[in-house]
Design an enzyme around this catalytic site. Structure first.
Site, PDB file in Angstrom:
ATOM      1  N   PRO A   1       0.791  -1.227   0.000  1.00 26.17           N
ATOM      2  CA  PRO A   1       0.000   0.000   0.000  1.00 26.17           C
ATOM      3  C   PRO A   1       0.829   1.286   0.000  1.00 26.17           C
ATOM      4  CG  PRO A   1      -0.855  -1.534   1.615  1.00 26.17           C
ATOM      5  CD  PRO A   1       0.383  -2.158   1.057  1.00 26.17           C
ATOM      6  N   ASN A   2       0.394   2.214  -0.816  1.00 28.95           N
ATOM      7  CA  ASN A   2       0.928   3.580  -0.909  1.00 28.95           C
ATOM      8  C   ASN A   2       2.290   3.691  -1.599  1.00 28.95           C
ATOM      9  OD1 ASN A   2      -1.297   4.826   0.511  1.00 28.95           O
ATOM     10  ND2 ASN A   2      -0.507   3.785   2.318  1.00 28.95           N
TER      11      ASN A   2
ATOM     12  N   ARG B   1       5.296  11.067  -2.288  1.00 30.51           N
ATOM     13  CA  ARG B   1       4.952  10.903  -0.877  1.00 30.51           C
ATOM     14  C   ARG B   1       6.201  11.055   0.014  1.00 30.51           C
ATOM     15  NH1 ARG B   1       4.733   4.843   1.319  1.00 30.51           N
ATOM     16  NH2 ARG B   1       3.642   5.166   3.260  1.00 30.51           N
TER      17      ARG B   1
ATOM     18  N   TYR C   1      11.252   8.742   1.658  1.00 26.64           N
ATOM     19  CA  TYR C   1      11.180   7.665   0.674  1.00 26.64           C
ATOM     20  C   TYR C   1      11.909   7.973  -0.637  1.00 26.64           C
ATOM     21  CZ  TYR C   1       7.588   6.047   3.906  1.00 26.64           C
ATOM     22  OH  TYR C   1       6.922   5.634   5.030  1.00 26.64           O
TER      23      TYR C   1
ATOM     24  N   ASN D   1       8.238  -5.287  -0.536  1.00 27.14           N
ATOM     25  CA  ASN D   1       8.126  -4.153   0.383  1.00 27.14           C
ATOM     26  C   ASN D   1       6.652  -4.083   0.750  1.00 27.14           C
ATOM     27  OD1 ASN D   1       7.769  -1.760   1.707  1.00 27.14           O
ATOM     28  ND2 ASN D   1       9.155  -0.588   0.386  1.00 27.14           N
TER      29      ASN D   1
ATOM     30  N   ALA E   1       2.946  -0.556   5.012  1.00 32.61           N
ATOM     31  CA  ALA E   1       2.474  -0.631   6.406  1.00 32.61           C
ATOM     32  C   ALA E   1       2.034  -2.039   6.808  1.00 32.61           C
ATOM     33  CB  ALA E   1       1.332   0.358   6.613  1.00 32.61           C
TER      34      ALA E   1
ATOM     35  N   GLU F   1      12.850  -8.958   2.368  1.00 31.04           N
ATOM     36  CA  GLU F   1      12.017  -7.808   2.727  1.00 31.04           C
ATOM     37  C   GLU F   1      12.839  -6.552   2.492  1.00 31.04           C
ATOM     38  OE1 GLU F   1      10.449  -8.115   6.707  1.00 31.04           O
ATOM     39  OE2 GLU F   1      10.206  -5.948   6.854  1.00 31.04           O
TER      40      GLU F   1
ATOM     41  N   HIS G   1      12.778  -2.210   2.592  1.00 33.15           N
ATOM     42  CA  HIS G   1      12.110  -0.949   2.910  1.00 33.15           C
ATOM     43  C   HIS G   1      12.951   0.211   2.397  1.00 33.15           C
ATOM     44  CE1 HIS G   1       9.035  -2.796   5.319  1.00 33.15           C
ATOM     45  NE2 HIS G   1       9.976  -3.582   5.796  1.00 33.15           N
TER      46      HIS G   1
ATOM     47  N   ARG H   1      12.786   5.159  12.838  1.00 35.61           N
ATOM     48  CA  ARG H   1      11.547   5.932  12.784  1.00 35.61           C
ATOM     49  C   ARG H   1      10.666   5.647  14.006  1.00 35.61           C
ATOM     50  NH1 ARG H   1       8.958   5.236   7.088  1.00 35.61           N
ATOM     51  NH2 ARG H   1       7.668   6.916   7.958  1.00 35.61           N
TER      52      ARG H   1
HETATM   53  C1  DQA Z   1       7.968   1.430   4.117  1.00 40.93           C
HETATM   54  C2  DQA Z   1       8.006   1.596   5.642  1.00 40.93           C
HETATM   55  C3  DQA Z   1       6.618   1.363   6.246  1.00 40.93           C
HETATM   56  O1  DQA Z   1       6.665   1.568   7.663  1.00 40.93           O
HETATM   57  C4  DQA Z   1       5.612   2.332   5.664  1.00 40.93           C
HETATM   58  O2  DQA Z   1       4.325   2.060   6.156  1.00 40.93           O
HETATM   59  C5  DQA Z   1       5.627   2.334   4.164  1.00 40.93           C
HETATM   60  C6  DQA Z   1       6.919   2.319   3.485  1.00 40.93           C
HETATM   61  C7  DQA Z   1       9.345   1.770   3.485  1.00 40.93           C
HETATM   62  O3  DQA Z   1       9.563   1.379   2.346  1.00 40.93           O
HETATM   63  O4  DQA Z   1      10.158   2.442   4.099  1.00 40.93           O
HETATM   64  O5  DQA Z   1       4.597   2.423   3.523  1.00 40.93           O
HETATM   65  O6  DQA Z   1       7.689   0.077   3.815  1.00 40.93           O
END
Ligand code: DQA
Length: 151
Positions: A14-15, A22, A27, A78, A81, A102, A104, A111
């Site tokens: 998501p996102n 964003r 990011y 990735n 959340a 995984e 990120h 954070r």
């Molecule tokens: C994320 C880190 C997550 O905590 C966050 O909710 C994201 C992006 C990252 O790539 O740093 O959506 O996965």
């Protein structure tokens, strides 16, 4: 090993589609399409075939993982959340019995405290955090190394 024998499924949760726009301080300024391009170029160099998908929906990610259980040799994900709470996503990853990396974009450990815990990390072979989109390139190298390693 002949070229393109290795197949890797790459998933963004998501996102992640808003990457570049964003919170760029966290990011990065690179849009997801540019990260995809970087991944595809490196995958080609390494002789890896990739399929890449972003979804804002947990179920779509789970369906995609299940559908690729016979196609993929490894998964890079990735989970956004979902990382921090989706047992369903974690179960999908363990169910298919493929090596998982995984990734990120940000360093989740520097954070908010709620981002320090990943439910996916315990079932992953490796985790790469805080390297931006380049983390996916690093994960491709890790997979190549893992699979071609002489035991
Ligand atoms: C994320 C880190 C997550 O905590 C966050 O909710 C994201 C992006 C990252 O790539 O740093 O959506 O996965």
């Amino acid at each position: 090993m002949p070229n393109t024998e290795l197949k890797v499924l790459i998933l963004y949760g998501p996102n992640l589609n808003l990457t570049g726009f964003r919170e760029p301080d966290l990011y990065g300024k690179k849009p997801l399409e540019e990260i995809d391009e970087m991944i595809r170029l490196e995958a080609e160099n390494l002789g890896i075939e990739t399929r890449i998908l972003q979804s804002n929906h947990e179920g779509v990610l789970i369906d995609t993982i299940q559908e690729h259980r016979k196609w993929a040799d490894a998964i890079i994900i990735n989970p956004g959340a979902l990382t921090h709470y989706s047992i369903a996503l974690r179960d999908a990853l363990t169910s298919v019995r493929l090596p998982v990396f995984e990734v990120h974009l940000s360093n989740i450990y520097s954070r908010e405290e709620f981002r320090h815990h990943s439910v996916v990390a315990p079932v992953a072979v490796g985790c790469i955090v805080g390297c931006g989109g380049y983390g996916f390139v690093l994960a491709l190298h890790a997979i190549k190394n893992l699979v071609t390693e002489v035991v």
